[in-house]
Design a protein around this motif. Sequence first.
Motif, PDB file in Angstrom:
ATOM      1  N   GLY A  11      -5.289  -3.570   5.448  1.00  0.00           N
ATOM      2  CA  GLY A  11      -4.323  -2.472   5.429  1.00  0.00           C
ATOM      3  C   GLY A  11      -3.854  -2.141   4.027  1.00  0.00           C
ATOM      4  O   GLY A  11      -3.743  -0.967   3.647  1.00  0.00           O
ATOM      5  N   ARG A  12      -3.550  -3.190   3.221  1.00  0.00           N
ATOM      6  CA  ARG A  12      -3.109  -2.962   1.840  1.00  0.00           C
ATOM      7  C   ARG A  12      -4.205  -2.311   1.009  1.00  0.00           C
ATOM      8  O   ARG A  12      -3.942  -1.379   0.243  1.00  0.00           O
ATOM      9  N   GLU A  13      -5.442  -2.792   1.145  1.00  0.00           N
ATOM     10  CA  GLU A  13      -6.557  -2.217   0.383  1.00  0.00           C
ATOM     11  C   GLU A  13      -6.811  -0.760   0.776  1.00  0.00           C
ATOM     12  O   GLU A  13      -7.096   0.078  -0.073  1.00  0.00           O
ATOM     13  N   PHE A  14      -6.715  -0.458   2.043  1.00  0.00           N
ATOM     14  CA  PHE A  14      -6.899   0.923   2.499  1.00  0.00           C
ATOM     15  C   PHE A  14      -5.794   1.814   1.931  1.00  0.00           C
ATOM     16  O   PHE A  14      -6.061   2.940   1.495  1.00  0.00           O
ATOM     17  N   ALA A  15      -4.568   1.325   1.932  1.00  0.00           N
ATOM     18  CA  ALA A  15      -3.455   2.104   1.368  1.00  0.00           C
ATOM     19  C   ALA A  15      -3.650   2.327  -0.129  1.00  0.00           C
ATOM     20  O   ALA A  15      -3.385   3.426  -0.637  1.00  0.00           O
ATOM     21  N   ASP A  16      -4.124   1.313  -0.854  1.00  0.00           N
ATOM     22  CA  ASP A  16      -4.378   1.475  -2.293  1.00  0.00           C
ATOM     23  C   ASP A  16      -5.477   2.504  -2.532  1.00  0.00           C
ATOM     24  O   ASP A  16      -5.373   3.347  -3.432  1.00  0.00           O
ATOM     25  N   TRP A  17      -6.536   2.450  -1.735  1.00  0.00           N
ATOM     26  CA  TRP A  17      -7.612   3.428  -1.883  1.00  0.00           C
ATOM     27  C   TRP A  17      -7.110   4.844  -1.611  1.00  0.00           C
ATOM     28  O   TRP A  17      -7.453   5.782  -2.326  1.00  0.00           O
ATOM     29  N   ALA A  18      -6.303   4.995  -0.561  1.00  0.00           N
ATOM     30  CA  ALA A  18      -5.786   6.325  -0.221  1.00  0.00           C
ATOM     31  C   ALA A  18      -4.881   6.845  -1.332  1.00  0.00           C
ATOM     32  O   ALA A  18      -4.914   8.041  -1.659  1.00  0.00           O
ATOM     33  N   THR A  19      -4.096   5.969  -1.940  1.00  0.00           N
ATOM     34  CA  THR A  19      -3.242   6.387  -3.047  1.00  0.00           C
ATOM     35  C   THR A  19      -4.094   6.821  -4.231  1.00  0.00           C
ATOM     36  O   THR A  19      -3.803   7.843  -4.868  1.00  0.00           O
ATOM     37  N   ARG A  20      -5.127   6.061  -4.545  1.00  0.00           N
ATOM     38  CA  ARG A  20      -6.023   6.443  -5.645  1.00  0.00           C
ATOM     39  C   ARG A  20      -6.745   7.752  -5.320  1.00  0.00           C
ATOM     40  O   ARG A  20      -6.992   8.561  -6.212  1.00  0.00           O
TER      41      ARG A  20
END
Length: 160
Positions: free
Chosen positions: A56-65
């Motif tokens: 979940g954290r990695e997906f959120a970081d990717w979406a932010t980028r």
Amino acid sequence: MLTAAISFLLTAGGVAVAGLRARRRRFRSATRWFAVALLPAGLYLTGLFPLASTIGREFADWATRLVFDPRVWTGLVLLGVSAALLFASRRPGRRGEVESSAERPAAAGAAPERPAVARAPQAPKTSKDPKASGKPQAGKRDDGLGDFADIEEILRKRGI
């Protein structure tokens, strides 16, 4: 520790709802509720909650980028251009354009001519009728369909 408490509370709540559904004789719905209620406890006991948290954290970081980083947008544009070029390079071959003669293999030669229908050997006839003699009449060509003349005549008589 907090994760364990939350997962077991969710499981207990789901089992309670499943019990209420079973009490009202809605056994199919109760079975579904019970199956879903077991998921939080199962995820905690197998250690998959930390994995889900990391995903979940990695997906959120990717979406932010994706939203804020111009490099990601550049990468998406490059992927789109690549797909468009691949699609465009396939289209001319389908429209019937001829490739250059250097790319084509040499032809094996002309195909031999063959009759469309092989004729069966005919027995000699003694009739004086020109149709029965087996020789084609003047002005008519022999296309190998002489056997169908009587069928054609029957159909013509019936108006078909």
